[in-house]
Design a protein around this motif. Structure first.
Motif, mmCIF file in Angstrom:
data_model
loop_
_atom_site.group_PDB
_atom_site.id
_atom_site.type_symbol
_atom_site.label_atom_id
_atom_site.label_comp_id
_atom_site.label_asym_id
_atom_site.label_seq_id
_atom_site.Cartn_x
_atom_site.Cartn_y
_atom_site.Cartn_z
ATOM 1 N N THR A 56 0.815 -1.205 0.000
ATOM 2 C CA THR A 56 0.000 0.000 0.000
ATOM 3 C C THR A 56 0.853 1.261 0.000
ATOM 4 O O THR A 56 2.081 1.216 0.105
ATOM 5 N N SER A 57 0.212 2.407 -0.122
ATOM 6 C CA SER A 57 0.880 3.707 -0.059
ATOM 7 C C SER A 57 -0.127 4.732 0.431
ATOM 8 O O SER A 57 -1.325 4.456 0.489
ATOM 9 N N GLY A 58 0.355 5.912 0.805
ATOM 10 C CA GLY A 58 -0.563 6.951 1.227
ATOM 11 C C GLY A 58 -0.096 7.711 2.456
ATOM 12 O O GLY A 58 1.043 7.582 2.912
ATOM 13 N N ILE A 59 -1.004 8.500 3.008
ATOM 14 C CA ILE A 59 -0.736 9.351 4.171
ATOM 15 C C ILE A 59 -1.209 8.583 5.395
ATOM 16 O O ILE A 59 -2.384 8.619 5.761
ATOM 17 N N TRP A 60 -0.303 7.856 6.036
ATOM 18 C CA TRP A 60 -0.729 6.916 7.075
ATOM 19 C C TRP A 60 -0.661 7.473 8.483
ATOM 20 O O TRP A 60 -1.079 6.815 9.434
ATOM 21 N N LYS A 61 -0.183 8.719 8.629
ATOM 22 C CA LYS A 61 -0.205 9.392 9.928
ATOM 23 C C LYS A 61 -0.629 10.851 9.725
ATOM 24 O O LYS A 61 -0.869 11.297 8.603
ATOM 25 N N ASP A 62 -0.684 11.599 10.825
ATOM 26 C CA ASP A 62 -1.224 12.956 10.794
ATOM 27 C C ASP A 62 -0.392 13.918 9.953
ATOM 28 O O ASP A 62 0.832 13.797 9.849
ATOM 29 N N VAL A 63 -1.097 14.918 9.407
ATOM 30 C CA VAL A 63 -0.490 16.069 8.741
ATOM 31 C C VAL A 63 -0.931 17.307 9.518
ATOM 32 O O VAL A 63 -2.119 17.462 9.814
ATOM 33 N N TYR A 64 0.010 18.194 9.845
ATOM 34 C CA TYR A 64 -0.388 19.377 10.607
ATOM 35 C C TYR A 64 0.623 20.503 10.429
ATOM 36 O O TYR A 64 1.768 20.294 10.007
ATOM 37 N N ILE A 65 0.165 21.714 10.759
ATOM 38 C CA ILE A 65 1.018 22.896 10.809
ATOM 39 C C ILE A 65 1.287 23.220 12.273
ATOM 40 O O ILE A 65 0.370 23.243 13.097
ATOM 41 N N SER A 66 2.552 23.442 12.611
ATOM 42 C CA SER A 66 2.937 23.816 13.963
ATOM 43 C C SER A 66 3.557 25.211 13.935
ATOM 44 O O SER A 66 4.437 25.488 13.114
ATOM 45 N N THR A 67 3.060 26.079 14.806
ATOM 46 C CA THR A 67 3.572 27.448 14.867
ATOM 47 C C THR A 67 4.072 27.756 16.273
ATOM 48 O O THR A 67 3.562 27.237 17.266
ATOM 49 N N TRP A 68 5.089 28.601 16.357
ATOM 50 C CA TRP A 68 5.576 29.035 17.667
ATOM 51 C C TRP A 68 6.352 30.342 17.559
ATOM 52 O O TRP A 68 6.891 30.674 16.504
ATOM 53 N N ASN A 69 6.355 31.066 18.689
ATOM 54 C CA ASN A 69 7.126 32.296 18.825
ATOM 55 C C ASN A 69 8.161 32.130 19.929
ATOM 56 O O ASN A 69 7.924 31.414 20.909
ATOM 57 N N HIS A 70 9.289 32.762 19.767
ATOM 58 C CA HIS A 70 10.338 32.860 20.798
ATOM 59 C C HIS A 70 11.043 31.519 21.039
ATOM 60 O O HIS A 70 12.217 31.383 20.723
ATOM 61 N N ILE A 71 10.363 30.554 21.677
ATOM 62 C CA ILE A 71 11.020 29.277 21.981
ATOM 63 C C ILE A 71 10.074 28.124 21.696
ATOM 64 O O ILE A 71 8.840 28.261 21.729
ATOM 65 N N ASN A 72 10.676 26.961 21.438
ATOM 66 C CA ASN A 72 9.905 25.747 21.200
ATOM 67 C C ASN A 72 10.674 24.552 21.750
ATOM 68 O O ASN A 72 11.860 24.376 21.462
ATOM 69 N N ILE A 73 10.004 23.727 22.563
ATOM 70 C CA ILE A 73 10.613 22.503 23.079
ATOM 71 C C ILE A 73 10.429 21.409 22.041
ATOM 72 O O ILE A 73 9.300 20.988 21.756
ATOM 73 N N ASN A 74 11.526 20.946 21.452
ATOM 74 C CA ASN A 74 11.449 19.885 20.457
ATOM 75 C C ASN A 74 11.213 18.524 21.108
ATOM 76 O O ASN A 74 10.320 17.778 20.709
ATOM 77 N N ASN A 75 12.028 18.214 22.104
ATOM 78 C CA ASN A 75 11.892 16.941 22.809
ATOM 79 C C ASN A 75 12.667 17.004 24.114
ATOM 80 O O ASN A 75 13.493 17.904 24.319
ATOM 81 N N ILE A 76 12.379 16.036 24.975
ATOM 82 C CA ILE A 76 13.066 15.923 26.264
ATOM 83 C C ILE A 76 13.523 14.484 26.432
ATOM 84 O O ILE A 76 12.759 13.545 26.187
ATOM 85 N N GLN A 77 14.767 14.322 26.839
ATOM 86 C CA GLN A 77 15.281 12.993 27.157
ATOM 87 C C GLN A 77 15.420 12.866 28.663
ATOM 88 O O GLN A 77 16.044 13.705 29.329
ATOM 89 N N LEU A 78 14.821 11.817 29.236
ATOM 90 C CA LEU A 78 14.890 11.562 30.661
ATOM 91 C C LEU A 78 15.822 10.393 30.929
ATOM 92 O O LEU A 78 15.682 9.327 30.332
#
Length: 538
Positions: free
Chosen positions: A177-199
């Protein structure tokens, strides 16, 4: 702020005129089914008449509106969590991105590409055959694959970074198969953005659990912020940190007093802590990210002994006997798998007294809900990388794609308490050494392939893992021990069934850790009735 773009999609076979309604997330097969253009592939032998689908190119498109407020944001990114697999993405008729890996999170800055008002988004998915047949014909030596996972004389599945089982397996159909199998979205932010956290759990005793957090942050300028860490809304830690313009990695140590440990199913409670990482500027909350963690120590014990070499896990200082199962995708079309399906599978495993599931390497890096439910129900996870029963390419484009694939997925799941071990592949090494593959090649080609294999599974993948999650054990392949070297590590014992040995042989093949065994069979007859007619039963 996130704005989802999952609505208002249509699709067509490329260069035809008729657009039909599409569902996103989804895939081409599920969309064809919903539009009554094909019958259910699992019914009778419908699979055989639907192979043409993977030979065609397919186009998906949508439109969406952007207002002045959104466009005024400093940073605007378009995210594609899962595109299967070879695609070209056009935003307002301009080529925005080209993709080649279904397991990768695709992200692109689109601020200067968007228009106030109506915007058009189009994705063209190219056939895996058109993309990969030239690779098959031009390769220095032909790569081998198990017959069951590419049911043709020309093997192309190993060139495609998409779920291997799509090409067919001994337990499942060939539905590429083929296609868009997960979400599509626009993400916006000002000043700072947390990409990820490793614990990271540094040290745990009955009085205190010492932890380290590494916060990956993007900042639009140099500025000093207040960082706070809360557990169950109680303040644990507060400090000021100056961020540089661009990407920052901030390391913060903190502790949880009188920690309640996380245990596997049957040994104790699955205690989990909700952490909130918040960043303030002049008392204004500018960014936050929630994480959930269980506190535990887990070690893989591999020591030489009088029998060979041990292979067992020690949880919170206690050796545990692993009882579990191999886990494959629940459907050929992932978006048909709903929350209640995951809950049924995981709770059934718990009820059966299991304490580990192995995410098998011919499927997918599972959705977040799978790992979250394993956290909650006390099931450890053995996580294969998505390689199985095949030889793989070694060119730079392929290896660069693998680096991003491993990084994206491990960053996504690494804070889940259930993750016990990472494994490079399923049966690729035993296939080369035990299935007669090596004998098919000249000494020079065999030497070159072994060099490429070790570069991928002994160097590249563990190097990526060391960067994104050095806290878990890694083994390069399963089974480590091969087909019948049961005293040296984990084994896949298929002597009964595949090897046609008697059932009594189970008593004579006692491994240190059996990561696969079983007997392939029909389901119960009530299930057979659901996908057949009486005339099919003979």
């Amino acid at each position: 702020m996130i704005t989802y773009l999952n609505n208002n999609w249509t699709f067509r076979q490329e260069k035809t005129t008729n657009y039909l309604k599409a569902e996103v997330p989804g895939c081409i097969h599920s969309d064809l089914i919903k539009n009554n253009l094909i019958d259910e592939p699992f019914y009778r032998s419908n699979e055989k008449t639907q192979q043409w689908i993977s030979e065609k190119d397919w186009e998906y498109k949508t439109n969406f509106n952007i207002d002045e407020n959104l466009l005024s944001q400093q940073n605007i990114y378009l995210y594609f969590e899962g595109l299967d697999t070879y695609s070209k993405i056009f935003l307002n008729d301009e080529l925005l991105l080209t993709t080649n890996n279904a397991f990768v999170l695709w992200k692109v800055n689109c601020k200067n590409k968007l228009l106030i008002g109506k915007n058009n988004l189009k994705i063209i998915f190219k056939s895996v055959f058109k993309e990969n047949l030239p690779k098959w014909h031009s390769t220095p030596f032909r790569l081998e694959a198990c017959e069951s996972n590419d049911q043709s004389d020309i093997r192309i599945n190993m060139y495609s970074r998409k779920p291997g089982f799509h090409f067919g397996w001994d337990w499942g159909p060939r539905l590429i198969t083929s296609g868009i199998w997960k979400d599509v979205y626009i993400s916006t932010w000002n000043h700072i953005n947390i990409n990820n956290i490793q614990l990271k759990q540094i040290n745990i005793n009955k009085n205190l659990a010492k932890l380290n957090s590494i916060i990956d942050i993007d900042s639009t300028n140099e500025c000093t912020y207040i960082f706070q860490i809360k557990v169950e809304n109680e303040l644990l830690y507060s400090t000021s940190q100056t961020l540089n313009k661009g990407n920052n990695k901030i390391s913060l140590d903190f502790g949880i007093e009188n920690p309640k440990l996380w245990w596997t199913n049957g040994l104790g409670k699955q205690n989990l802590y909700n952490l909130n990482f918040q960043i303030f500027f002049e008392n204004d909350l500018k960014a936050q990210k929630l994480e959930r963690i269980g506190l535990k120590t887990l070690k893989l014990i591999q020591k030489n002994d009088s029998f060979g070499k041990s292979f067992y896990f020690e949880l919170n200082g206690i050796p545990i006997f692993i009882k579990g199962s191999n886990y494959i995708p629940q459907d050929s079309f992932q978006t048909r798998v709903k929350k209640e399906n995951y809950e049924h599978i995981i709770k059934s495993a718990k009820k059966a007294n299991m304490n580990m599931l192995r995410v098998w390497g011919g499927g997918i890096y599972e959705n977040n809900i799978f790992y979250d439910l394993c956290d909650e129900n006390g099931l450890l996870v053995w996580q294969d990388m998505m390689f199985a029963c095949a030889m793989y390419p070694s060119n730079k484009e392929f290896l660069d794609s693998i680096k991003k694939e491993i990084s994206d997925n491990i960053i996504r799941i690494r804070n889940n308490t259930c993750i016990a071990i990472y494994c490079g592949n399923n049966e690729c090494e035993s296939a080369w050494n035990d299935w007669g593959w090596k004998d098919k090649y000249s000494k020079e080609d065999a030497k070159n392939y072994e060099k490429n294999y070790k570069n991928l599974f002994y160097q590249l993948i563990p190097e990526v893992l060391q960067k994104v999650d050095p806290t878990r054990n890694y083994i390069n392949s399963s089974p480590i021990a091969g087909f019948k070297k049961e005293h040296l590590g984990d084994t896949h014992y298929w002597g009964v069934w595949h090897g046609k040995e008697d059932f009594t042989e189970f008593k004579n093949n006692i491994s240190r850790f059996v990561s696969e065994f079983g007997f392939q069979s029909y389901p119960i007859f009530s299930s057979v009735k659901n996908f057949t007619l009486p005339k099919d039963w003979d």
